[in-house]
Motif scaffolding. Sequence first.
Motif: not given
Length: 90
Positions: A52-65
């Motif tokens: 859950v933690s890794a997925e959250s960080k991944l999607s946040r990094a993708a959102t921020k390009n």
Amino acid sequence: MPNHKSAEKRMRQNEKARVRNKAVRSELRTHFRKFDEAIASKDVAAAEAAFVSAESKLSRAATKNVIPRSRAARKTGRLAVQLQKLRAAE
């Protein structure tokens, strides 16, 4: 060195972004490592929390390009497959 004022500003902006992106990527690797450790120890609860933690960080990094969206989706999918295998092994 830049010859224009706008080029100087762009250099400053690029350096700030580079440092910020480096920190985000490092944080991602830390979360992946924690997930891998949970998988290796066969601890389902810890693996789920790490996922859950890794997925959250991944999607946040993708959102921020910081990373491409497709890379985030691919990595999330691969982590999910590992988690499902662990659940099935129980």
